[in-house]
Design a protein around this motif. Structure first.
Motif, short mmCIF file in Angstrom:
data_model
loop_
_atom_site.label_atom_id
_atom_site.label_comp_id
_atom_site.label_asym_id
_atom_site.label_seq_id
_atom_site.Cartn_x
_atom_site.Cartn_y
_atom_site.Cartn_z
N GLN A 54 0.72 -1.25 0.24
CA GLN A 54 -0.35 0.12 -0.11
C GLN A 54 0.58 1.00 0.09
O GLN A 54 0.46 1.88 0.56
CB GLN A 54 -0.93 0.36 1.52
CG GLN A 54 -1.96 -1.24 0.80
CD GLN A 54 -3.57 -0.66 2.43
OE1 GLN A 54 -2.68 -0.97 3.55
NE2 GLN A 54 -4.64 -0.58 1.65
N GLY A 55 1.82 1.40 -1.26
CA GLY A 55 2.58 2.34 -0.97
C GLY A 55 3.91 2.63 0.06
O GLY A 55 4.45 3.91 0.34
N ARG A 56 4.05 1.50 0.96
CA ARG A 56 4.72 1.85 1.92
C ARG A 56 6.22 1.07 1.72
O ARG A 56 5.67 -0.10 1.41
CB ARG A 56 4.07 1.22 3.63
CG ARG A 56 2.89 2.13 3.46
CD ARG A 56 2.21 1.02 5.23
NE ARG A 56 1.96 -0.62 4.72
CZ ARG A 56 1.76 -1.03 5.26
NH1 ARG A 56 1.61 -1.53 6.29
NH2 ARG A 56 1.49 -2.97 5.41
N SER A 57 7.07 1.56 2.27
CA SER A 57 8.03 1.22 2.18
C SER A 57 9.26 1.25 3.38
O SER A 57 8.64 0.72 4.73
CB SER A 57 8.74 2.06 0.63
OG SER A 57 9.23 3.84 2.04
N LYS A 58 10.35 -0.13 2.76
CA LYS A 58 10.95 -0.74 3.59
C LYS A 58 10.04 -1.25 5.30
O LYS A 58 10.38 -1.17 6.20
CB LYS A 58 11.60 0.50 4.79
CG LYS A 58 13.15 0.59 3.39
CD LYS A 58 13.86 2.61 4.41
CE LYS A 58 14.45 2.82 3.52
NZ LYS A 58 15.27 3.87 4.11
N LEU A 59 9.49 -1.99 4.53
CA LEU A 59 8.62 -3.29 5.51
C LEU A 59 8.90 -4.00 6.07
O LEU A 59 10.12 -4.54 5.72
CB LEU A 59 7.41 -3.81 4.86
CG LEU A 59 6.23 -2.06 4.35
CD1 LEU A 59 5.57 -2.22 3.49
CD2 LEU A 59 5.86 -1.46 5.33
N ARG A 60 8.95 -4.79 7.63
CA ARG A 60 9.35 -6.18 7.35
C ARG A 60 8.55 -7.03 6.90
O ARG A 60 7.06 -6.90 6.87
CB ARG A 60 9.26 -5.92 8.55
CG ARG A 60 10.18 -4.95 9.60
CD ARG A 60 10.30 -5.75 11.10
NE ARG A 60 11.16 -6.50 11.82
CZ ARG A 60 11.31 -7.56 11.68
NH1 ARG A 60 10.00 -7.99 13.02
NH2 ARG A 60 12.07 -8.68 12.23
N PHE A 61 9.14 -7.51 6.17
CA PHE A 61 8.35 -8.41 5.64
C PHE A 61 8.35 -10.52 5.98
O PHE A 61 10.13 -10.59 6.01
CB PHE A 61 8.66 -9.29 4.03
CG PHE A 61 7.89 -8.36 3.16
CD1 PHE A 61 6.47 -8.90 2.53
CD2 PHE A 61 7.66 -6.85 3.10
CE1 PHE A 61 5.77 -8.35 1.60
CE2 PHE A 61 7.34 -6.82 2.17
CZ PHE A 61 5.55 -7.23 1.16
N PHE A 62 7.56 -11.06 6.26
CA PHE A 62 7.96 -12.86 6.72
C PHE A 62 7.46 -13.64 5.94
O PHE A 62 6.39 -13.53 5.36
CB PHE A 62 7.08 -12.47 8.45
CG PHE A 62 7.38 -14.28 9.38
CD1 PHE A 62 8.49 -14.67 9.34
CD2 PHE A 62 6.52 -14.90 9.34
CE1 PHE A 62 8.41 -16.01 9.86
CE2 PHE A 62 6.63 -15.91 9.73
CZ PHE A 62 7.22 -17.04 9.97
N VAL A 63 8.17 -14.77 5.77
CA VAL A 63 8.20 -15.72 4.47
C VAL A 63 8.01 -17.12 4.96
O VAL A 63 8.84 -17.57 5.44
CB VAL A 63 8.80 -15.64 3.92
CG1 VAL A 63 8.29 -16.70 2.61
CG2 VAL A 63 8.67 -14.23 2.51
N PRO A 64 6.92 -17.69 5.60
CA PRO A 64 6.93 -19.07 6.87
C PRO A 64 6.65 -19.89 5.92
O PRO A 64 6.67 -20.33 4.22
CB PRO A 64 5.57 -19.00 7.21
CG PRO A 64 4.30 -18.48 6.75
CD PRO A 64 4.94 -17.42 6.08
N LEU A 65 8.03 -21.28 6.29
CA LEU A 65 8.44 -22.94 5.49
C LEU A 65 9.17 -22.36 4.40
O LEU A 65 8.09 -22.32 2.66
CB LEU A 65 7.02 -23.05 5.42
CG LEU A 65 6.40 -23.63 6.89
CD1 LEU A 65 5.47 -24.91 7.04
CD2 LEU A 65 7.48 -23.88 7.46
N CYS A 66 9.84 -20.93 3.91
CA CYS A 66 10.46 -19.99 2.55
C CYS A 66 10.79 -21.25 2.30
O CYS A 66 11.39 -20.75 1.09
CB CYS A 66 11.01 -19.38 3.25
SG CYS A 66 12.27 -19.36 4.11
N GLY A 67 11.61 -22.13 2.69
CA GLY A 67 12.93 -22.71 1.79
C GLY A 67 13.62 -22.35 1.13
O GLY A 67 14.62 -21.56 2.47
N LYS A 68 13.99 -22.10 -0.44
CA LYS A 68 14.73 -20.90 -0.65
C LYS A 68 14.58 -20.14 -1.99
O LYS A 68 14.86 -20.11 -2.98
CB LYS A 68 16.22 -22.27 -1.36
CG LYS A 68 15.96 -23.31 -2.73
CD LYS A 68 16.66 -23.66 -3.02
CE LYS A 68 16.15 -24.84 -4.71
NZ LYS A 68 17.06 -25.76 -4.82
#
Length: 240
Positions: A54-68
């Protein structure tokens, strides 16, 4: 489920995959049975990134069970901090090796596990059992990209999963959930079938849930599982 009838799983054999543990996933990684790994950026993440950010920058993203997953590096390239959780060391190590990223490792604080931290950028992968993950270790997040993670864990663990992930959401967190409609009477999984009702049942007490996309995801790979349909559904989830 179809009684005692053995069902083909996504790995191409008839072993029971309905209750996979971290050790079971390690077994599949060691056998290089990782066809679930996408060799491209996930199209649904690309399509809906702005809906998340939503137009925001430098957010903290979480990716569960991300593998590679390539999604990790792509989100990083969009200017965000990226934190993944993966149960198997091999998946973490292959990610850094394939992207030629140097990294450091240290033990996790609250459970058995290893923190893989990129030296060059704000990217971290926590190697641990997802169900032991706590906000004390990883903090809270602006956005979550759940690419088939919720539907990869045993169906009987879905409440446990939600009990782990909801506390990781900031008050204004936006959570993109990727699910599938699939006949698990014919196919042993993972992934496991997840309907609108299922998503509402497990997330609805804490969150608003809205389906924002749907597509026919049936390919030759799914055809080889002995099924006749495979539908991808995308939900946007926010705390109430």
């Amino acid at each position: 489920m179809a009684g005692d009838k053995k069902r083909l799983n996504q790995f191409g054999d008839y072993e029971d995959t309905a209750h996979m543990s971290v050790d079971d996933w390690k077994y599949r990684w060691d056998k290089q049975q990782t066809q679930f790994h996408m060799p491209i950026i996930h199209p649904m993440l690309q399509k809906h990134l702005e809906t998340l950010a939503q137009g925001r920058s430098k957010l903290r993203f979480f990716v569960p069970l991300c593998g590679k997953s390539l999604d990790l590096k792509w989100l990083l390239e969009q200017g965000h901090e990226v934190i993944g959780c993966e149960g198997v060391d091999k998946g973490c190590q292959e990610f850094f090796q394939e992207h030629k990223m140097q990294y450091t490792t240290c033990p996790m604080k609250s459970c058995e596990g290893t923190v893989y931290q990129a030296k060059c950028c704000p990217l971290t992968i926590y190697r641990c059992d997802f169900f032991e993950l706590k906000s004390d270790d990883v903090g809270q997040f602006d956005c979550i990209w759940d690419r088939g993670s919720f539907v990869a864990i045993p169906v009987t663990d879905r409440k446990r999963y939600v009990d782990v992930i909801v506390p990781l959401m900031k008050s204004d967190c936006r959570y993109l959930l990727d699910c599938f409609l699939v006949n698990n009477d014919q196919f042993g999984g993972p992934p496991f079938n997840c309907t609108d009702k299922d998503v509402s049942t497990f997330y609805g007490s804490y969150c608003t849930v809205k389906k924002i996309d749907e597509k026919d995801a049936f390919t030759e790979w799914q055809k080889s599982w002995g099924i006749s349909y495979f539908v991808e559904e995308i939900y946007m989830i926010e705390l109430k």
